[in-house]
Motif scaffolding. Structure first.
Motif, PDB file in Angstrom:
ATOM      1  N   ASP B  97       0.859  -1.184   0.000  1.00  0.00           N
ATOM      2  CA  ASP B  97       0.000   0.000   0.000  1.00  0.00           C
ATOM      3  C   ASP B  97       0.895   1.234   0.000  1.00  0.00           C
ATOM      4  O   ASP B  97       2.110   1.131   0.040  1.00  0.00           O
ATOM      5  CB  ASP B  97      -0.947  -0.023   1.207  1.00  0.00           C
ATOM      6  CG  ASP B  97      -0.201  -0.084   2.532  1.00  0.00           C
ATOM      7  OD1 ASP B  97       0.929   0.442   2.612  1.00  0.00           O
ATOM      8  OD2 ASP B  97      -0.737  -0.672   3.486  1.00  0.00           O
ATOM      9  N   GLU B  99       1.580   3.446   2.180  1.00  0.00           N
ATOM     10  CA  GLU B  99       2.442   3.650   3.347  1.00  0.00           C
ATOM     11  C   GLU B  99       3.671   2.746   3.292  1.00  0.00           C
ATOM     12  O   GLU B  99       4.791   3.179   3.542  1.00  0.00           O
ATOM     13  CB  GLU B  99       1.659   3.389   4.628  1.00  0.00           C
ATOM     14  CG  GLU B  99       2.464   3.687   5.875  1.00  0.00           C
ATOM     15  CD  GLU B  99       1.615   3.541   7.131  1.00  0.00           C
ATOM     16  OE1 GLU B  99       0.524   2.957   7.029  1.00  0.00           O
ATOM     17  OE2 GLU B  99       2.069   4.016   8.188  1.00  0.00           O
ATOM     18  N   LEU B 100       3.455   1.497   2.968  1.00  0.00           N
ATOM     19  CA  LEU B 100       4.575   0.568   2.884  1.00  0.00           C
ATOM     20  C   LEU B 100       5.517   0.978   1.755  1.00  0.00           C
ATOM     21  O   LEU B 100       6.745   0.919   1.905  1.00  0.00           O
ATOM     22  CB  LEU B 100       4.068  -0.857   2.665  1.00  0.00           C
ATOM     23  CG  LEU B 100       3.427  -1.517   3.885  1.00  0.00           C
ATOM     24  CD1 LEU B 100       2.830  -2.869   3.511  1.00  0.00           C
ATOM     25  CD2 LEU B 100       4.441  -1.679   5.000  1.00  0.00           C
ATOM     26  N   LEU B 103       7.596   3.754   3.019  1.00  0.00           N
ATOM     27  CA  LEU B 103       8.580   3.330   4.017  1.00  0.00           C
ATOM     28  C   LEU B 103       9.762   2.632   3.360  1.00  0.00           C
ATOM     29  O   LEU B 103      10.914   2.894   3.695  1.00  0.00           O
ATOM     30  CB  LEU B 103       7.921   2.401   5.043  1.00  0.00           C
ATOM     31  CG  LEU B 103       7.058   3.092   6.099  1.00  0.00           C
ATOM     32  CD1 LEU B 103       6.265   2.066   6.898  1.00  0.00           C
ATOM     33  CD2 LEU B 103       7.943   3.909   7.043  1.00  0.00           C
ATOM     34  N   PHE B 104       9.462   1.753   2.427  1.00  0.00           N
ATOM     35  CA  PHE B 104      10.529   0.996   1.787  1.00  0.00           C
ATOM     36  C   PHE B 104      11.117   1.733   0.591  1.00  0.00           C
ATOM     37  O   PHE B 104      12.071   1.263  -0.016  1.00  0.00           O
ATOM     38  CB  PHE B 104      10.014  -0.381   1.343  1.00  0.00           C
ATOM     39  CG  PHE B 104       9.844  -1.350   2.474  1.00  0.00           C
ATOM     40  CD1 PHE B 104      10.943  -1.974   3.048  1.00  0.00           C
ATOM     41  CD2 PHE B 104       8.583  -1.640   2.980  1.00  0.00           C
ATOM     42  CE1 PHE B 104      10.789  -2.859   4.099  1.00  0.00           C
ATOM     43  CE2 PHE B 104       8.423  -2.528   4.035  1.00  0.00           C
ATOM     44  CZ  PHE B 104       9.531  -3.141   4.590  1.00  0.00           C
TER      45      PHE B 104
END
Lengths: 139, 139
Positions: B97, B99-100, B103-104
């Motif tokens: 998604d 957000e992930l 983050l990555f």
DNA sequence: AGAAATTTGTCCGTATGTATC
DNA sequence: AGATACATACGGACAAATTTC
């Protein structure tokens, strides 16, 4: 003075102020931060509060403290001496997807408690863990 | 009372005692720990000391605290307990998604490795843990 | 819906222990 | 030995989120 903490907690604000000085070079990397008592006087805060602010900077890799010596400014989060792993957290209530709803045997309209853990290595995200639980009874 | 801390600090000792109760099942996972004031009375320690002990357990993943509600016992540091409480797992590649992906630092078209752990107690799902990583170390 | 009680969160002030210089 | 600084601990106060009545 009472204990106003309307917006951010005091130690957050103080930590931000100190971080800004490190970022801007006012406190060069490798040099000592002002002593606890100096910061106590400057920010009109209790020692514990100052120590919480410094603890925050330490956890995020901005400073390193040595027992009986003082607190040193680093180059930045995970910049120079420190950190291998860090761990942040966030919690919120979320609507379960179908799989979670099935596992927990709840309606998709219900809410689950989601906690997110982010593990970083050298500033890079290594893994993200999301834990789901039923919101404790009564809600 | 003075402030002796000859051997281990008091909050270490208290944290160990509480962790022992969680591991041994005296405080079952998902249930509330005694309140801070109750622990204050039991251990004859200041509230700050109790909170330090709980903070230690929180950092190591043994408990989770909610404002105004209490501190819940977890199963242990994340997915660690290979305990008799049954644990299923599943592995698959998923599209992150937003957000992930943030983050990555990858595109939303990329794939992440998702591992899902389902922990059951007495046949009931207690918690679901999803771990996301970039590259499987040993698939 | 609303007020009171409960519980955790933050802050203050102070005192003592321990390590370093 | 003395000075300095961090670590631990105490007790009290008010703020905020949650639960209970």
């Amino acid at each position: 003075m009472p204990t106003p903490h309307y917006g951010q907690p005091r130690y957050h604000v103080i930590a931000d102020a100190l971080r800004e000085r490190i970022e801007s070079g006012v406190i060069p990397p490798g040099t000592l931060l002002p002593t606890e008592s100096a910061l106590t006087a400057e920010f009109r805060a209790a020692r514990g509060t100052i120590r919480q602010a410094i603890g925050l900077l330490r956890e995020t890799g901005w400073v390193s403290t040595e027992h009986g010596r003082g607190t040193y400014a680093n180059l930045g989060p995970f910049g120079s001496p420190p950190s291998e792993t860090s761990e942040l957290r966030r919690r919120r209530r979320v609507v379960p997807d179908r799989e979670l709803a099935t596992l927990f045997a709840v309606d998709e309209g219900a809410t689950l408690l989601e906690e997110q853990f982010v593990t970083k290595v050298d500033g890079n995200v290594r893994e993200v863990v999301r834990r789901y639980r039923l919101t404790p009874p009564a809600l």
